[in-house]
Design an enzyme around this catalytic site. Structure first.
Site, PDB file in Angstrom:
ATOM      1  CB  ILE A  12     -38.092 -54.219 -45.583  1.00 12.74           C
ATOM      2  CG1 ILE A  12     -37.004 -53.386 -45.875  1.00 12.74           C
ATOM      3  CG2 ILE A  12     -39.021 -54.016 -44.353  1.00 12.74           C
ATOM      4  CD1 ILE A  12     -36.176 -53.079 -46.790  1.00 12.74           C
ATOM      5  CB  SER A  34     -44.146 -61.185 -37.677  1.00  7.94           C
ATOM      6  OG  SER A  34     -44.703 -61.640 -38.994  1.00  7.94           O
ATOM      7  NE  ARG A  35     -50.764 -58.960 -39.778  1.00  8.33           N
ATOM      8  CZ  ARG A  35     -51.299 -58.446 -40.625  1.00  8.33           C
ATOM      9  NH1 ARG A  35     -52.703 -58.204 -40.557  1.00  8.33           N
ATOM     10  NH2 ARG A  35     -50.786 -57.939 -41.910  1.00  8.33           N
ATOM     11  CE  LYS A  88     -37.816 -46.737 -47.307  1.00  5.82           C
ATOM     12  NZ  LYS A  88     -38.622 -46.649 -48.353  1.00  5.82           N
ATOM     13  CG  ASP A 166     -42.360 -47.168 -48.981  1.00  4.36           C
ATOM     14  OD1 ASP A 166     -42.719 -47.212 -47.901  1.00  4.36           O
ATOM     15  OD2 ASP A 166     -41.796 -47.951 -49.465  1.00  4.36           O
TER      16      ASP A 166
END
Length: 302
Positions: A12, A34-35, A88, A166
């Protein structure tokens, strides 16, 4: 331009957030956390605490993480005096979003719970048209392919992932925005794969003759439609709210600026240090999980 850090460089973020920020006159993507994911030419961190310590010049954090870990990141950002924008659904539970709202108010920073589907082209004119109409019923038909939109994202079926709700929360964000009357859930059937913890499909019934059919198993054409029946005739929202049809006439159509519009709104909120926190779509998800009759269905694997 205001520096912003994007946390969680997954699908996303890459598909929507990064292009929206890049095209904006308000924002400069100054860092990511971020990983694994990165954005070309942008300072990348794997540790959020380190980013907060080293980058006091970044006043705004946009969180694109899955719902379960999001609270801890948001709480740290607020404690560090940063404004926070939440993808969201804004959290894994209603209580934690309320807690973040209280934290943000105490810290004097902005907290924005985004619902991108409310920015679809047909939503605002639909709300305006329905404002003085008598509602006789409504139906949500929200069916898509989880393998296409959440490829190999196991978290969506884990506790807190919300399963079909979701994407379903997009429909709920629209229906709670456009209806001029309150509704509450009466019953729900939840179809849960035998090897998963959250539903892959659901049928919901609310007051005011409002119903919803959600399914994450639809292949081929995807369905993101809402029909509202009124004393003045039907209103139809198609393509996730991008197409509005009233009385057989197309009122609005085209590709929406959903995520750019969210970032425009965040810029307005930060400028005035205001917050915008709305959990009404999440309330219906929580009610479905509480009232829902669980029906075990075939196992699901990506």
């Amino acid at each position: 331009m205001t520096a912003i850090c994007l946390v969680g460089i997954g699908k996303i973020a890459v598909d929507q957030h990064v292009p929206a920020i890049a095209a904006s006159d308000h924002w400069d993507l100054a860092a990511t956390v971020s990983r694994a994911g990165t954005v070309h030419g942008v300072s990348a961190y794997t540790d959020f605490d380190q980013m907060l310590d080293e980058r006091p010049d970044i006043p705004v954090i946009s969180l694109c993480l899955p719902p379960v870990p999001r609270y801890d990141y948001a709480a740290k950002a607020i404690a560090a005096g940063r404004h926070v924008m939440l993808e969201k659904p804004p959290g894994a539970t209603l209580a934690e979003v309320d807690a973040l709202d209280n934290m943000a108010q105490a810290a004097g920073v902005t907290l924005y719970t985004t619902w991108h589907s409310r920015m679809a082209k047909g939503v605002a004119p639909a709300k305006a048209w329905l404002a003085d109409k008598q509602i006789t019923g409504a139906h949500i038909n929200w069916k898509e392919d989880v393998r296409r939109w959440h490829p190999n994202q196991e978290w969506v079926f884990a506790p807190g992932g919300m399963g079909v709700f979701d994407p379903g929360s997009n429909a709920l964000s629209i229906i709670t925005e456009i209806l001029p009357i309150p509704i509450h859930l009466c019953s729900a059937d939840l179809h849960v794969p035998e090897n998963r913890d959250t539903p892959i499909a659901a049928q919901l019934k609310w007051t005011e003759n409002v119903t919803g059919d959600f399914d994450w198993r639809q292949e081929g054409p995807q369905s993101w439609d809402i029909t509202v029946e009124t004393s003045a005739g039907p209103l139809l929202l198609h393509d996730g709210g991008d197409r509005l049809i009233i009385g057989g006439k197309e009122i609005a159509a085209g590709n929406s600026r959903e995520y750019p519009a969210l970032y425009d709104r965040m810029a307005e909120l930060v400028k005035t240090r205001a917050s915008e926190v709305d959990v009404s779509p999440m309330i219906h998800v929580a009610d479905a999980m509480t009232l829902g009759k669980r029906m075990i269905t075939a196992p699901f694997d990506f």
